[in-house]
Write a protein that holds these residues in place. Structure first.
Motif, mmCIF file in Angstrom:
data_model
loop_
_atom_site.group_PDB
_atom_site.id
_atom_site.type_symbol
_atom_site.label_atom_id
_atom_site.label_comp_id
_atom_site.label_asym_id
_atom_site.label_seq_id
_atom_site.Cartn_x
_atom_site.Cartn_y
_atom_site.Cartn_z
ATOM 1 N N GLY A 33 2.464 -2.496 -5.239
ATOM 2 C CA GLY A 33 3.746 -2.799 -5.854
ATOM 3 C C GLY A 33 3.721 -3.753 -7.031
ATOM 4 O O GLY A 33 4.779 -4.182 -7.500
ATOM 5 N N VAL A 34 2.553 -4.081 -7.558
ATOM 6 C CA VAL A 34 2.465 -5.016 -8.684
ATOM 7 C C VAL A 34 3.177 -4.453 -9.908
ATOM 8 O O VAL A 34 4.032 -5.125 -10.507
ATOM 9 N N ASP A 35 2.838 -3.227 -10.290
ATOM 10 C CA ASP A 35 3.505 -2.621 -11.446
ATOM 11 C C ASP A 35 4.972 -2.338 -11.143
ATOM 12 O O ASP A 35 5.834 -2.485 -12.011
ATOM 13 N N ALA A 48 10.081 4.146 -6.372
ATOM 14 C CA ALA A 48 8.662 3.887 -6.099
ATOM 15 C C ALA A 48 8.192 4.733 -4.922
ATOM 16 O O ALA A 48 8.875 4.817 -3.903
ATOM 17 N N THR A 49 7.010 5.357 -5.069
ATOM 18 C CA THR A 49 6.454 6.210 -4.015
ATOM 19 C C THR A 49 4.963 5.942 -3.863
ATOM 20 O O THR A 49 4.286 5.542 -4.817
ATOM 21 N N ALA A 59 4.117 -2.619 -0.573
ATOM 22 C CA ALA A 59 4.923 -2.624 -1.802
ATOM 23 C C ALA A 59 6.390 -2.904 -1.494
ATOM 24 O O ALA A 59 7.055 -3.631 -2.237
ATOM 25 N N THR A 60 6.903 -2.347 -0.405
ATOM 26 C CA THR A 60 8.287 -2.606 0.003
ATOM 27 C C THR A 60 8.503 -4.104 0.187
ATOM 28 O O THR A 60 9.501 -4.660 -0.282
ATOM 29 N N ARG A 65 12.593 -3.740 -1.826
ATOM 30 C CA ARG A 65 13.369 -2.498 -1.693
ATOM 31 C C ARG A 65 12.426 -1.415 -1.184
ATOM 32 O O ARG A 65 11.213 -1.524 -1.342
ATOM 33 N N PRO A 66 12.992 -0.362 -0.588
ATOM 34 C CA PRO A 66 12.139 0.656 0.024
ATOM 35 C C PRO A 66 11.238 1.378 -0.985
ATOM 36 O O PRO A 66 11.664 1.693 -2.094
ATOM 37 N N VAL A 67 10.018 1.619 -0.563
ATOM 38 C CA VAL A 67 9.074 2.464 -1.286
ATOM 39 C C VAL A 67 8.876 3.694 -0.412
ATOM 40 O O VAL A 67 8.490 3.582 0.754
#
Length: 179
Positions: A33-35, A48-49, A59-60, A65-67
């Motif tokens: 989730g950095v980017d 984001a997926t 990442a979530t 927020r949900p990925v």
């Protein structure tokens, strides 16, 4: 094209500069989730997926927020995204599946949308020293595969030497295409 902990891909910002301000961005392969965090901070509406439930959970937590957990082959969107960003993720797609994935990406984009995707350069398929699967592709092969998924208004290629998680020097190739 791994990132240092908490440091976004330096090529992300030139991509975002080319995107519709505050547009809807699909990130394929969000990883930790950095980017994604940088995309959100830049004012974009991010979807984001990641194909890994474990990475999606990390990442979530990072972005608050949900990925979504989604494989590239599960992308069914049509005309929903102003931009698609895939940093070092599509390089894990088997060569034989890449044309379908690129066609799905193109279909998911609005007209005049833009996509940026980076790949490890080479010619072989297989696992790296960390036992992660890669399709290493040449510049010519990438241009051919992406071109066949067109038509594109523009199709650009950038090549550079960088690093990878296995700590070996790695030649990277990025495609930027606008629909």
């Amino acid at each position: 094209m791994p990132q240092m902990r908490g440091v976004p891909n330096p090529r992300l910002f030139s991509f975002l500069d080319r995107c519709k301000p505050n547009g809807k961005v699909l990130e394929l392969g969000t990883g930790g989730g950095v980017d994604a965090a940088a995309i959100i901070r830049s004012g974009f509406d991010l979807d984001a997926t990641d194909g890994s439930p474990e990475l999606a959970a990390i990442a979530t937590s990072r972005i608050g927020r949900p990925v979504r957990t989604m494989l590239f082959s599960e992308l069914e969107a049509v005309g929903q995204y102003d931009a698609v960003y895939a940093c070092a993720s599509l390089t894990h797609t088997p060569r034989s599946e890449l044309p379908d994935v690129i066609a799905r990406i193109r279909r998911a984009m609005i007209d005049e949308g833009i996509v940026w995707a980076s790949f490890k350069a080479g010619v072989e398929e297989g696992s790296d020293a960390l036992d992660r699967y890669y399709s290493y592709l040449s510049r010519e092969e990438l241009m051919s595969i992406w071109g066949a998924a067109g038509p594109w208004q523009s199709l650009e290629v950038e090549v550079w030497l960088g690093g990878a998680y296995d700590l070996k020097p790695t030649t990277w190739i990025a495609i930027t295409a606008s629909k």
